[in-house]
Design an enzyme around this catalytic site. Structure first.
Site, PDB file in Angstrom:
ATOM      1  N   SER A 196       0.781  -1.248   0.034  1.00 56.90           N
ATOM      2  CA  SER A 196       0.001  -0.007   0.015  1.00 56.90           C
ATOM      3  C   SER A 196       0.749   1.211  -0.053  1.00 56.90           C
ATOM      4  O   SER A 196       0.386   2.319  -0.220  1.00 56.90           O
ATOM      5  CB  SER A 196      -0.958   0.044   1.119  1.00 56.90           C
ATOM      6  OG  SER A 196      -0.171  -0.386   2.278  1.00 56.90           O
ATOM      7  N   HIS A 224      -5.921  -3.978  -1.373  1.00 50.29           N
ATOM      8  CA  HIS A 224      -5.782  -3.076  -2.600  1.00 50.29           C
ATOM      9  C   HIS A 224      -5.869  -3.834  -3.997  1.00 50.29           C
ATOM     10  O   HIS A 224      -5.972  -3.362  -4.861  1.00 50.29           O
ATOM     11  CB  HIS A 224      -4.371  -2.354  -2.550  1.00 50.29           C
ATOM     12  CG  HIS A 224      -4.222  -1.386  -1.396  1.00 50.29           C
ATOM     13  ND1 HIS A 224      -4.870  -0.191  -1.397  1.00 50.29           N
ATOM     14  CD2 HIS A 224      -3.860  -1.528  -0.159  1.00 50.29           C
ATOM     15  CE1 HIS A 224      -4.743   0.390  -0.439  1.00 50.29           C
ATOM     16  NE2 HIS A 224      -3.882  -0.425   0.546  1.00 50.29           N
ATOM     17  N   LYS A 255     -12.193  -0.188   0.352  1.00 52.56           N
ATOM     18  CA  LYS A 255     -11.340   0.087  -0.707  1.00 52.56           C
ATOM     19  C   LYS A 255     -12.275   0.165  -2.084  1.00 52.56           C
ATOM     20  O   LYS A 255     -13.201   0.802  -2.153  1.00 52.56           O
ATOM     21  CB  LYS A 255      -9.948  -0.485  -0.834  1.00 52.56           C
ATOM     22  CG  LYS A 255      -9.410  -0.003   0.367  1.00 52.56           C
ATOM     23  CD  LYS A 255      -8.064  -0.417   0.758  1.00 52.56           C
ATOM     24  CE  LYS A 255      -7.680   0.168   2.218  1.00 52.56           C
ATOM     25  NZ  LYS A 255      -6.676  -0.552   3.133  1.00 52.56           N
TER      26      LYS A 255
HETATM   27  C1  LIG Z   1      -6.315  -0.747   4.460  1.00 52.50           C
HETATM   28  C2  LIG Z   1      -5.702  -1.995   4.502  1.00 52.50           C
HETATM   29  C3  LIG Z   1      -6.106  -2.780   5.722  1.00 52.50           C
HETATM   30  C4  LIG Z   1      -7.205  -2.538   6.618  1.00 52.50           C
HETATM   31  O1  LIG Z   1      -8.530  -2.438   5.957  1.00 52.50           O
HETATM   32  P1  LIG Z   1      -9.718  -1.438   6.617  1.00 52.50           P
HETATM   33  O2  LIG Z   1     -10.850  -2.102   6.085  1.00 52.50           O
HETATM   34  O3  LIG Z   1      -9.310  -0.306   6.303  1.00 52.50           O
HETATM   35  O4  LIG Z   1      -9.452  -1.888   8.105  1.00 52.50           O
HETATM   36  C5  LIG Z   1      -5.244  -4.151   5.703  1.00 52.50           C
HETATM   37  N1  LIG Z   1      -4.605  -4.229   4.788  1.00 52.50           N
HETATM   38  C6  LIG Z   1      -4.282  -3.449   3.751  1.00 52.50           C
HETATM   39  C7  LIG Z   1      -2.920  -3.954   3.052  1.00 52.50           C
HETATM   40  C8  LIG Z   1      -4.740  -2.310   3.689  1.00 52.50           C
HETATM   41  O5  LIG Z   1      -4.173  -1.463   2.894  1.00 52.50           O
END
Ligand SMILES: *Cc1c(COP(=O)(O)O)cnc(C)c1O
Length: 406
Positions: A196, A224, A255
């Protein structure tokens, strides 16, 4: 009043009682190192267009990659379900929080990820910490990429398992760890699929080869990747053709799916085990039914219609081309996350500030999210951008860079 005044003037430890003086000192240290964090409040939002501090701002930072959080079909599903079930779930899953929309969503997610079953959590963070800590304990080892998301790191710590970290993407190091860890009961490899903060892909085919060779389990965090990669939008594992060998597929609804929540997909027995053992699943209120209904609509839309995904990829290519022509990025993997490494924290912060003054929100990502001295501007692209949005950003970036050089 007091807190407002001190925000303006920069408070001193002497202003406060003894109990919080230490905190203020630490905050002041963060400020002096350009590592202090604050958020900006959005007064309204339409796609990637927001009103912030009375200005019109274009967002180049959202994870709503397909723009689905504002899709009319999804908002309809949300409001219809809210009328039937209310705004909240009212209880945890094992009490009375397992609503029909959540059940239907879990069936759809299992089918989408080509697994036997899926389980929804309140967030992706909760899914990661609750799954890793349930599946692994003192007798086990978790093997992780250095750049995995904080929720994976926290899950590993919480599990009490031994933790072995390999340098980012270093497959020979991963093999070395696996070779030396035969004494553990379980070996669980965990990796993000798309990283990310660096925007690059994990070498999943290599990882799969090693996991099979050494009999380890593989958990892939597709936060992602979901909705973005693969011919059908199922994720990076689909893109590499290795879906069948991923034991535990994690994803978020927050996301590209455009709502809120996290999920795990895999074997029926593994899911059953999580229902009985995962503390973040058991001891937290269920996803609101309306959010589940909206997420279900979103998964159906992603499955049925590739046009938003295609629009996203056209925008990614345009943005990456522009950033490359300004030498802000090199030969990055193409993904909706395009980080331009700036280096020094203060410099990244100033760059981000200048962009905001020109009407663009692009965050300066700094330590401890990324290593010290590797601060970056993190551009994220969405299907909701139009070509002129991207062209205007590139033009403004060019002017800012020109002014710095001149
Ligand atoms: C955003 C994210 C999470 C957490 O997800 P949320 O639904 O925002 O709690 C976990 N792993 C990765 C790689 C992320 O980018």
């Amino acid at each position: 009043m007091k807190s407002k005044a001190s925000e303006r003037q920069g408070s001193t430890a002497a202003d406060c009682g003894p109990s919080i003086a230490g905190l203020v000192d630490e905050l002041n240290t963060l400020k002096s190192k350009h590592l202090y964090r604050k958020f900006r409040v959005l007064d309204s939002m339409r796609g990637v267009r927001a009103k912030i501090e009375r200005r019109d701002i274009l967002l180049f930072c959202s994870n709503d990659y397909l723009g689905l959080s504002q899709h009319p079909e999804i908002i309809d599903a949300l409001t219809r379900s809210a009328r039937d079930f209310g705004a909240g779930a009212g209880a945890s899953r094992l009490i009375s929080g397992s609503s029909a929309p959540v059940r239907r969503l879990e069936e759809a997610l299992a089918a989408f990820k080509q697994k036997e079953r899926a389980l929804v959590f309140a967030s992706g963070y909760a899914a990661n910490i609750g799954t890793i800590s349930a599946l692994c304990g003192k007798e086990d080892v978790v093997v992780v990429d250095k750049l995995n998301h904080a929720s994976v790191v926290d899950g590993c710590r919480l599990s009490g398992a031994s933790i072995r970290v390999y340098p980012h993407g270093d497959m020979s190091y991963l093999e070395k760890i696996l070779k030396q860890s035969g004494r553990f009961r379980r070996r669980l490899i965990v990796t993000d699929s798309l990283f990310s903060m660096d925007g690059d892909l994990a070498p999943l085919p290599e990882i799969v080869r090693l996991k099979e060779r050494y009999g380890a389990w593989l958990m892939v965090d597709e936060a992602h990747g979901t909705g973005v990669f693969g011919a059908r939008g199922r994720g990076v594992a689909e893109h590499f053709g290795v879906e069948g060998t991923v034991d535990i597929s994690m994803g978020t609804l927050s996301k590209a799916i455009g709502t809120m929540g996290g999920f795990i997909a895999g074997d029926g027995e593994m899911i059953d085990y999580l229902i009985n053992r995962s503390r973040s699943f058991i001891f937290s209120t269920a996803l609101p039914p309306a959010i589940a209904a909206a997420s279900l609509q979103s998964v159906e839309l992603i499955t049925r219609d590739a046009s938003l995904r295609k629009a996203l990829w056209r925008n990614i290519e345009r943005l990456a081309g522009g950033l490359k022509s300004l030498r802000l990025i090199g030969n990055n993997d193409l993904s909706p996350i395009l980080p331009a490494i700036v280096g020094e924290e203060g410099k990244a912060l100033r760059f981000s500030e200048q962009l905001f003054e020109s009407g663009f929100l692009v965050p300066a990502v700094r330590y401890p999210t990324v290593p010290k001295g590797k601060a970056r501007l993190r551009f994220s692209c969405s299907a909701a951008h139009c070509e002129t949005d991207i062209d205007r950003l590139i033009e403004v970036l060019g002017k800012i860079l020109g002014a710095v050089k001149g």
